[in-house]
Design a protein around this motif. Structure first.
Motif, PDB file in Angstrom:
ATOM      1  N   GLU A 171       0.581  -1.476  -0.116  1.00 51.10           N
ATOM      2  CA  GLU A 171      -0.080   0.372   0.147  1.00 51.10           C
ATOM      3  C   GLU A 171       0.803   1.371  -0.279  1.00 51.10           C
ATOM      4  OE1 GLU A 171      -4.202   1.379   1.869  1.00 51.10           O
ATOM      5  OE2 GLU A 171      -3.038   0.081   3.430  1.00 51.10           O
ATOM      6  N   THR A 172       0.279   2.410  -0.768  1.00 40.90           N
ATOM      7  CA  THR A 172       0.780   3.246  -0.545  1.00 40.90           C
ATOM      8  C   THR A 172       0.019   4.919   0.155  1.00 40.90           C
ATOM      9  OG1 THR A 172       0.838   3.613  -2.679  1.00 40.90           O
ATOM     10  CG2 THR A 172       2.520   2.767  -2.585  1.00 40.90           C
ATOM     11  N   PHE A 173       0.808   5.454   0.563  1.00 42.30           N
ATOM     12  CA  PHE A 173       0.508   7.226   0.924  1.00 42.30           C
ATOM     13  C   PHE A 173       0.197   7.984   0.557  1.00 42.30           C
ATOM     14  CE2 PHE A 173       0.031   3.101   3.583  1.00 42.30           C
ATOM     15  CZ  PHE A 173      -1.105   2.816   4.326  1.00 42.30           C
ATOM     16  N   LYS A 174      -0.379   8.829   0.523  1.00 42.24           N
ATOM     17  CA  LYS A 174      -0.493  10.681   0.411  1.00 42.24           C
ATOM     18  C   LYS A 174      -1.152  11.486   1.480  1.00 42.24           C
ATOM     19  CE  LYS A 174       0.454  13.842  -3.151  1.00 42.24           C
ATOM     20  NZ  LYS A 174       0.004  13.780  -4.552  1.00 42.24           N
ATOM     21  N   GLY A 179       5.629   4.464   0.982  1.00 36.57           N
ATOM     22  CA  GLY A 179       5.215   2.942   0.174  1.00 36.57           C
ATOM     23  C   GLY A 179       5.401   2.223   1.113  1.00 36.57           C
ATOM     24  N   PHE A 180       4.957   1.408   0.857  1.00 41.64           N
ATOM     25  CA  PHE A 180       5.182  -0.119   2.170  1.00 41.64           C
ATOM     26  C   PHE A 180       4.731  -1.949   1.016  1.00 41.64           C
ATOM     27  CE2 PHE A 180       3.917   2.960   4.519  1.00 41.64           C
ATOM     28  CZ  PHE A 180       4.824   2.399   4.787  1.00 41.64           C
ATOM     29  N   LEU A 181       5.799  -2.313   1.143  1.00 36.27           N
ATOM     30  CA  LEU A 181       5.206  -3.746   0.146  1.00 36.27           C
ATOM     31  C   LEU A 181       5.555  -5.121   1.088  1.00 36.27           C
ATOM     32  CD1 LEU A 181       3.938  -4.907  -2.597  1.00 36.27           C
ATOM     33  CD2 LEU A 181       6.807  -4.989  -2.936  1.00 36.27           C
ATOM     34  N   PHE A 182       5.278  -5.921   1.738  1.00 33.46           N
ATOM     35  CA  PHE A 182       5.122  -6.920   2.699  1.00 33.46           C
ATOM     36  C   PHE A 182       5.241  -8.318   1.482  1.00 33.46           C
ATOM     37  CE2 PHE A 182       3.183  -3.909   5.176  1.00 33.46           C
ATOM     38  CZ  PHE A 182       4.905  -3.138   6.224  1.00 33.46           C
ATOM     39  N   THR A 183       5.697  -9.356   1.892  1.00 36.25           N
ATOM     40  CA  THR A 183       6.157 -10.428   1.752  1.00 36.25           C
ATOM     41  C   THR A 183       5.715 -10.774   2.612  1.00 36.25           C
ATOM     42  OG1 THR A 183       8.049 -11.173   1.614  1.00 36.25           O
ATOM     43  CG2 THR A 183       7.136 -10.632  -0.572  1.00 36.25           C
ATOM     44  N   ILE A 204       9.951  -0.601   2.862  1.00 33.48           N
ATOM     45  CA  ILE A 204       9.637   0.872   3.324  1.00 33.48           C
ATOM     46  C   ILE A 204      10.029   1.596   2.532  1.00 33.48           C
ATOM     47  CG2 ILE A 204       8.876   1.593   5.068  1.00 33.48           C
ATOM     48  CD1 ILE A 204       9.129  -0.423   6.671  1.00 33.48           C
ATOM     49  N   VAL A 205       9.726   3.213   2.344  1.00 32.55           N
ATOM     50  CA  VAL A 205       9.915   4.143   1.650  1.00 32.55           C
ATOM     51  C   VAL A 205       8.698   4.966   2.053  1.00 32.55           C
ATOM     52  CG1 VAL A 205      10.512   5.418  -0.196  1.00 32.55           C
ATOM     53  CG2 VAL A 205      10.066   2.354  -0.526  1.00 32.55           C
ATOM     54  N   ILE A 206      10.003   6.357   2.896  1.00 32.97           N
ATOM     55  CA  ILE A 206       9.125   7.732   3.313  1.00 32.97           C
ATOM     56  C   ILE A 206       9.449   8.481   2.444  1.00 32.97           C
ATOM     57  CG2 ILE A 206       8.259   8.830   5.272  1.00 32.97           C
ATOM     58  CD1 ILE A 206       7.680   5.841   5.342  1.00 32.97           C
ATOM     59  N   MET A 209       3.655   9.660   9.486  1.00 32.99           N
ATOM     60  CA  MET A 209       4.731   8.317   8.866  1.00 32.99           C
ATOM     61  C   MET A 209       4.539   7.695   9.144  1.00 32.99           C
ATOM     62  SD  MET A 209       8.721   8.577   9.208  1.00 32.99           S
ATOM     63  CE  MET A 209       8.853   8.536  11.067  1.00 32.99           C
ATOM     64  N   GLU A 210       4.116   7.158  11.122  1.00 33.72           N
ATOM     65  CA  GLU A 210       3.366   6.422  11.756  1.00 33.72           C
ATOM     66  C   GLU A 210       2.557   5.863  11.154  1.00 33.72           C
ATOM     67  OE1 GLU A 210       5.349   6.177  15.878  1.00 33.72           O
ATOM     68  OE2 GLU A 210       5.219   8.634  15.622  1.00 33.72           O
ATOM     69  N   ILE A 211       1.683   6.368  11.297  1.00 35.57           N
ATOM     70  CA  ILE A 211       0.074   5.911  10.788  1.00 35.57           C
ATOM     71  C   ILE A 211       0.223   5.316   9.388  1.00 35.57           C
ATOM     72  CG2 ILE A 211      -2.210   6.907   9.811  1.00 35.57           C
ATOM     73  CD1 ILE A 211      -1.626   9.678  12.396  1.00 35.57           C
ATOM     74  N   PHE A 212       0.845   5.856   8.188  1.00 37.42           N
ATOM     75  CA  PHE A 212       1.196   4.662   7.296  1.00 37.42           C
ATOM     76  C   PHE A 212       1.380   3.608   7.649  1.00 37.42           C
ATOM     77  CE2 PHE A 212       3.134   8.996   4.688  1.00 37.42           C
ATOM     78  CZ  PHE A 212       1.340   9.324   4.684  1.00 37.42           C
ATOM     79  N   LEU A 213       2.616   3.731   8.797  1.00 43.15           N
ATOM     80  CA  LEU A 213       3.179   2.332   9.078  1.00 43.15           C
ATOM     81  C   LEU A 213       2.193   1.593   9.474  1.00 43.15           C
ATOM     82  CD1 LEU A 213       5.159  -0.596   9.304  1.00 43.15           C
ATOM     83  CD2 LEU A 213       5.889   1.214  11.250  1.00 43.15           C
ATOM     84  N   TYR A 214       0.842   1.935  10.532  1.00 40.57           N
ATOM     85  CA  TYR A 214       0.192   1.347  11.994  1.00 40.57           C
ATOM     86  C   TYR A 214      -0.622   1.248  10.148  1.00 40.57           C
ATOM     87  CZ  TYR A 214      -4.109   0.833  13.907  1.00 40.57           C
ATOM     88  OH  TYR A 214      -5.260   0.611  14.438  1.00 40.57           O
ATOM     89  N   ARG A 215      -1.213   1.736   9.467  1.00 48.36           N
ATOM     90  CA  ARG A 215      -2.652   1.097   8.567  1.00 48.36           C
ATOM     91  C   ARG A 215      -0.960  -0.167   7.363  1.00 48.36           C
ATOM     92  NH1 ARG A 215      -5.398   6.244   7.579  1.00 48.36           N
ATOM     93  NH2 ARG A 215      -7.801   4.666   6.737  1.00 48.36           N
ATOM     94  N   ALA A 216      -0.413  -0.059   6.941  1.00 45.00           N
ATOM     95  CA  ALA A 216       0.194  -0.524   6.141  1.00 45.00           C
ATOM     96  C   ALA A 216       0.154  -1.593   7.496  1.00 45.00           C
ATOM     97  CB  ALA A 216       1.591  -0.443   5.758  1.00 45.00           C
TER      98      ALA A 216
END
Length: 938
Positions: A154-157, A172-176, A195-197, A254-261
């Protein structure tokens, strides 16, 4: 460069570097592998979080707008980032999240691959000096079929707007994630994380340590907290972006992005129901609208009918000519303003030598070249002279005139401006002004500006059962009219200056330009066919462009066009004033306000200019739809080192009515009463007086209010929203209704019209002083003339506004110009009808064609001694009814919104407006104005 290739076996997509962003999005969507084959899912509008192609395409669609994405390439966006590393590029964010591989070639023909993770650290100068360029990108789709791991991303803006806005923060976050989950209560196992911030640091970065914390771990609450702390630590290592206004907001985002991802990695059925809203997608529904209005009175002819705006068709097709569209002759030149980049300093020198040497530069003008007075208003220079203080950023210092606009823009960057050290303490905002007592002396002769009083607020506050105090801030607003300030000046007969510009005050511009040139006012003609939007911003703030164009034309003897870039226009134009309020309110147990006291502070910038009008209107309209028996407000105008503020759609009124509505809300909260109850109990009624001591006699407020509540099923919807909010932690909804009472006055307007009839074909040629700025004034005037002369609308032509057609015309503003110009048209038609009366026979016309035939017959019967040219004038010193306002309009608006609690993003779900404007001259045009004002408020 301009091709693509897709390998079905490896799922690799190669896209050439000249592909536009939109073309790249289309390719990614067409080759995306989706997790579901359900044909009911529209993956064009919904992101598939298991598809890398879909994730990247979705984020690329957040860039700028459709037009930009159709023209700009993805590679160009990457190079912009490489040149300016602080640029929070959404293309870089998306492609780095997918760890795209770039195909690069240097000047020797050597090919290489550069992964986006390495591209972030490349040096622009080294890249350019090696002759390197991007050929293509390679991106691989997720391979989730028959795999023990699934890709989830997922990506966020977070930005000021969904479109046309750079990200404050993006991620941007990409997990396997392991496909083998023992139960719905088990946390997902993360095999790897990327992770990209962007935005929050000095440049977009990859937090390696945070990725390691998440990789090879179950995504538990403890791991999430550890990852968040590690992410903040890594941010400190990379360095916080010094240009961000609110560091805490950016870090929290930035922290919220991580939480949602991380939440995204959980099966949705395993999440607590109240947190599900954090991962549910926002799908914008198809917009729709319905417009309903009462039928017009047939006895009024064309007046009151929903006639299409005369210019509507050519405006829709782009054929309408605005000042910036006006073709320049082969002798035409282009000017670009030089403006200050510092404030609170003395202007020491303007070195134009480097700029003057650029091929195509014809002249560079500064304050020493002005033959008349160097002024465009009280305390405002056209160009700041050497040795004088530069008070704000964006003050004009001079102009570069060149053979093309591009050359002039380039040359401005070669002008070296020297300033002294700081000579004054800077006051940059309204809070600084209040704390340092930085105020203007308000002229005592302007009524209702310094103070508004009704009853005895001080005594009533002492006796009130309940009292509350508070502070309210209402920020400013930048002008964003479609066409920036633009003026084209020509010299005629060696001494006359003709100016075509987007203006709301041709006579005001005419006088100002004549003052700068040191010539008679009659030597200057200002013309306005139409302006590309105004909203008050072209009443005075366009004078600088008009005067500069006229100055260049008079000196060089050639046509000059000044057309501000959007950046220059926003820097040089002050926009809506910021207001601050200290209030005290007294009220009883049912919410009725018995006393209200305001101390009002207004940020005017470095000159009072338009702010006098904004303060006057704000003070007089502040009661909005309410009755305050005991009221006191005092105003102070603040001096700050910012550009003079500019009139802007209901100047001052938006801010003061907002404050009053917030006071009403404060009372409701303190008493634990519904907002609607407190609103209604304070509604002004017929027989009660406004804060300006005008007795209201025409109120339809309660009727409008009741219709709005019923039409929108307000209370049932409100109860449903309360239930929704209790069930959803991260998404909330809100529903509110807001009333409006808005006064309209005619006093002080100068409205003139010239009307001539062509006897051969019956055409009526109309010229008036009002400026067509999109509000449909020409259409309304034509309707009035049609009705008064009893002729078809098709026989009427309204021509451009010009100071040599109607002399001494007034300003277009204040929402009353269409009405007073229409009154001038009535007066002109009355004069013509009086001349024609001896020759008129009884009308038998039943159709429009019949009326045209009768009109032509009448004209053909006239002796040559009858003049078919008349004038009309309407300029009341005050309102005809002798009151501050000639009448009031009443309205109510019900709006429902949703709030993403984690990002702060607000979506307007629906709005319903009920509006009583009396007898509309043109319901179609007026509804358009109401809707436009509403959207501008958004």
């Amino acid at each position: 460069f301009n091709s693509f290739k897709y390998n079905e076996k490896t799922k690799e997509l190669i896209v050439g570097s000249t592909y536009t962003i939109n073309s790249t999005i289309d390719l990614l969507k067409s080759y995306a592998s989706h997790s579901s084959s359900d044909s009911n899912i529209d993956y064009n509008n919904i992101v598939d979080h298991t598809s890398i192609f879909s994730i990247v395409a979705n984020h690329l669609s957040m860039i700028a707008n459709n037009q930009v994405r159709n023209a700009a390439s993805w590679a160009g966006n990457l190079m912009l980032f490489l040149r300016y590393k602080s640029f929070p590029s959404d293309a870089v964010l998306a492609l780095t999240t997918a760890n795209v591989k770039l195909h690069v070639c240097n000047k020797y023909g050597d090919f290489s691959y550069v992964y986006m993770s390495d591209f972030l650290s490349l040096d622009y100068d080294e890249f350019i000096n090696s002759g390197s360029f991007i050929i293509a990108l390679s991106i691989f789709e997720s391979n989730n079929i028959n795999s023990s791991f699934v890709t989830i991303g997922e990506t966020f803006k977070v930005a000021q707007r969904d479109h046309n806005a750079h990200a404050y923060v993006n991620g941007g976050f990409l997990f396997t994630i392991s496909n083998k989950i023992s139960s719905t209560s088990s946390p997902p196992f993360c095999h790897s994380a990327r992770i990209v911030i962007g935005g929050v640091s000095k440049q977009t970065f990859i937090p390696i340590k945070t990725q390691k914390i998440l990789s090879h771990n179950n995504l538990t609450t403890n791991i999430l907290h550890l990852a968040m702390q590690t992410l903040k630590n890594e941010l400190n290592d990379f360095g916080l972006n010094e240009n961000i206004d609110n560091a805490k907001f950016s870090i929290d985002s930035m922290e919220i992005f991580l939480y949602r991802a991380v939440l995204r990695c959980y099966p949705i059925q395993s999440l607590p129901s109240h947190t599900v809203s954090a991962v549910l997608p926002w799908v914008k529904p198809l917009s729709s609208g319905t417009e309903v209005f009462l039928p017009s009175d047939s006895s009024q002819g064309a007046v009151g009918k929903p006639v299409h705006k005369l210019e509507g068709a050519i405006q829709s097709t782009g054929e309408a000519i605005y000042p910036s569209d006006e073709p320049m002759s082969t002798q035409g030149l282009f000017g670009v303003m030089i403006y200050s980049t510092k404030c609170g300093v003395t202007l020491v020198d303007i070195d134009t030598s480097n700029a003057a040497n650029i091929t195509g530069v014809v002249s560079i003008l500064t304050a020493t070249d002005i033959p008349g007075e160097n002024t465009i208003g009280k305390d405002l220079y056209l160009f700041v002279p050497i040795g004088e203080q530069v008070k704000s950023i964006g003050q004009p210092l001079g102009v570069v005139i060149a053979t093309t606009e591009a050359i002039a823009i380039q040359a401005v960057s070669f002008v070296t401006v020297s300033y002294s050290e700081q000579v004054t303490t800077l006051v940059t905002n309204i809070n600084d002004a209040i704390s340092s007592n930085s105020y203007y002396k308000i002229p005592d002769h302007i009524p209702s500006l310094t103070m508004m009083r009704q009853g005895n607020a001080e005594k009533a506050l002492i006796n009130a059962k309940y009292r509350s105090k508070g502070h309210i801030s209402a920020g400013g607003q930048s002008h964003f009219y479609m066409e920036t300030q633009c003026a084209v000046a020509n010299v005629n007969d060696s001494k006359y200056i003709d100016i075509l510009c987007g203006t709301q005050d041709p006579s005001g511009y005419q006088s100002a330009v004549a003052t700068v040139l040191g010539v008679a006012v009659s030597n200057v003609t200002v013309k306005c066919t139409r302006a590309g939007g105004g909203f008050g911003g072209k009443i005075t703030r366009g004078i600088a462009a008009a005067a500069t164009a006229a100055l260049g034309a008079s000196i060089l003897g050639r046509p000059i066009r000044i057309f501000n870039t959007r950046t220059a226009d926003m820097v040089m134009t002050g926009g809506r004033e910021s207001f601050a309020f200290d209030y005290e309110v007294g009220y009883n147990e049912d919410g009725q306000i018995v006393a209200l006291k305001y101390e009002v502070y207004v940020d005017a910038g470095v000159a009072v200019a338009d702010t006098i009008g904004g303060v006057y209107m704000g003070m007089n309209w502040a009661d909005n739809a309410y009755y305050f028996p005991n009221y006191l407000s005092t105003a102070k105008i603040c001096y700050t080192n910012t550009n003079p503020r500019t009139s802007m759609r209901a100047p001052g009124v938006v801010q003061t009515c907002l404050a009053t509505e917030m006071v009403i809300e404060r009372v409701a909260v303190e008493l634990n009463l519904p907002m609607t109850t407190v609103q209604q109990v304070n509604f002004i009624q017929n027989g009660e007086s406004t804060i300006g001591s005008q007795i209201v006699t025409d109120s339809t407020l309660q009727t409008v209010w009741d219709k709005a509540l019923k039409k929108t099923d307000f209370f049932n919807r409100y109860n449903n929203i309360v239930s929704y909010n209790q069930s959803n932690l991260w998404n909330k909804k809100g529903l509110a209704i807001c009333p409006v009472k808005y006064g309209i006055g005619w006093g002080g307007y100068n409205a003139g019209i010239r009307l001539g009839v062509r006897s051969t074909d019956g055409t009526v040629i109309v010229s008036h002083n009002g400026c067509e700025i999109g509000q449909g004034i020409n259409t309304k005037v034509a309707q009035v003339v049609s009705k008064e002369l009893n002729i078809p609308l098709s026989l009427i032509r309204v021509t451009s506004t010009a100071t040599d057609k109607v002399v001494n015309g007034g300003v277009t503003g204040g929402s009353g110009t269409s009405e007073v110009v229409s009154q001038a048209a009535i007066n002109a038609c009355a004069t013509l009808n009086e001349r024609l009366a001896p020759y008129v026979t009884d009308s038998k016309a039943k159709t429009s064609d019949d009326r045209a035939t009768e009109w032509l017959a009448l004209l053909s019967s006239l002796p040559s001694t009858v003049s078919l040219n008349v004038e009309g004038w309407y300029s009341p010193s005050g309102n005809p009814n002798g009151q501050p306002f000639q009448y009031f309009v009443y309205a109510a608006c019900v709006t429902e919104v949703s709030l993403d609690v984690l990002s702060g993003k607000v979506h307007v779900l629906s709005s319903d407006i009920t509006y009583d404007c009396g007898q509309s001259l043109n319901p179609a045009v007026d509804i358009g104005q109401i809707e436009g004002g509403f959207v501008m408020g958004l």
